[in-house]
Design an enzyme around this catalytic site. Sequence first.
Site, PDB file in Angstrom:
ATOM      1  N   PRO A   1       0.832  -1.210   0.000  1.00  0.00           N
ATOM      2  CA  PRO A   1       0.000   0.000   0.000  1.00  0.00           C
ATOM      3  C   PRO A   1       0.860   1.250   0.000  1.00  0.00           C
ATOM      4  O   PRO A   1       1.962   1.264   0.534  1.00  0.00           O
ATOM      5  CB  PRO A   1      -0.779  -0.115   1.316  1.00  0.00           C
ATOM      6  N   GLU A   2       0.348   2.288  -0.631  1.00  0.00           N
ATOM      7  CA  GLU A   2       1.026   3.573  -0.576  1.00  0.00           C
ATOM      8  C   GLU A   2       0.333   4.427   0.478  1.00  0.00           C
ATOM      9  O   GLU A   2      -0.707   4.064   1.024  1.00  0.00           O
ATOM     10  CB  GLU A   2       1.014   4.224  -1.957  1.00  0.00           C
TER      11      GLU A   2
ATOM     12  N   ARG B   1       0.538 -14.171   2.017  1.00  0.00           N
ATOM     13  CA  ARG B   1       1.956 -14.446   1.762  1.00  0.00           C
ATOM     14  C   ARG B   1       2.836 -14.293   3.008  1.00  0.00           C
ATOM     15  O   ARG B   1       4.035 -14.525   2.971  1.00  0.00           O
ATOM     16  CB  ARG B   1       2.461 -13.545   0.631  1.00  0.00           C
TER      17      ARG B   1
END
Length: 296
Positions: free
Chosen positions: A2-3, A124
Site C-alpha cells: 500500500p502507498e 503471503r
Amino acid sequence: MPELPEVETIRRGLGPLILKKKIVQVGVDVATKKCFQGDEGNVVEAKVKEIRRRGKALLIDLDNGYTMMVHLRMTGQLIWRGANEEDNFAAGHPSKNFTADLPNGQTRVTFEFEEGVLYFNDQRKFGFVKVIPTGEVEQEKFIAELAKEPWEMEVKELFSQCQRHAKSPIKAVLLDQKVIAGLGNIYADESLFYASVHPAVRAGELSESQVGLILEGARSVMMESIDSGGSTMATYIKPDGSTGSYLENFAKVFRREGNPCLRCGTEILKTRVAGRGTHYCPKCQKAPEYWTEKTK
C-alpha cells in the site's frame, strides 16, 4: 504494497470502529508467529487510545503505554466483524475473506474486542503486527529510517537529497523511503508527470524549481487520492469494501498506457525505470539523451 493514501484511508475507516474499545483476547497462529511480534500480554485488557499513521505503517496506540505497529505489506488484510453487520470493515488485499467465514487459513492474528473481532489476515505472510512501548516508536528501526512526508518537507530539503543522489534516476530517489516517505509507484509516476519531468532524468540535473514542482505534485496527487478513498489497485480497496476512484477519475499516466495524454494527446507509454514499471508521456516528459527505452 500500500502507498500512503491507501494506508491513510484505512486509518480513517478503522478508527471509528475500534477507538476506546477494549481488547479482551489475542489469538496468534503459532505456525506464522513472525506475523505477531511482541508480548500478547501487553495488548490484552488494553483499550485503543489512538490510531496514527507514519509513512505506510499504521500505529495503534493503547491506553497502557504500548503501540501496535501494523504493516500490511503485499497481501495483508484488516477485517473487522462487529456486532452489527453494517459495522463490518474490510481493507487490504481483496479476496473472498471479506465475506467468508473467519478465522480461516490466512488468519495470522485475531484481536477479540468487547464489541467485535479484528482479523489480521496475510496470504503471503510478509506483513506483521509488532507490539512496542509507545515511547519507543520513533526509535523503532522501521520508523526511524523514514524520511519526512511530502507535507512536512521543504523544497530545499528534497533538492538537497537530489544533489546527494545526483546520479540516480529521479524516480528511484522518490521511491526511497529514506528520502521522502509514502510515495510508491503510482504517486511517483503521477508526481513526475505533474512536474513534466521524465522518470529517468538524473536527480542531480534537476533545478530547484523542478524539484519544487515534483513536491507540489506529490502533495496534490496524494491528497486527491486520499479524498477519493485511495487508488483502485488490484490489492487495495476502501474500508467499506468498495473501491476507491483515484485511478479512474484522477490518474493522468499510471496504468493509462496506450491512451492519449490528457495534456497534449500523445500516447502514454509504459517502460521500466529503477526496476519498476513506469508510465509517462514522451512529449510532456522529454527523455534525457542518455536514456534508452526499456522493455515493459
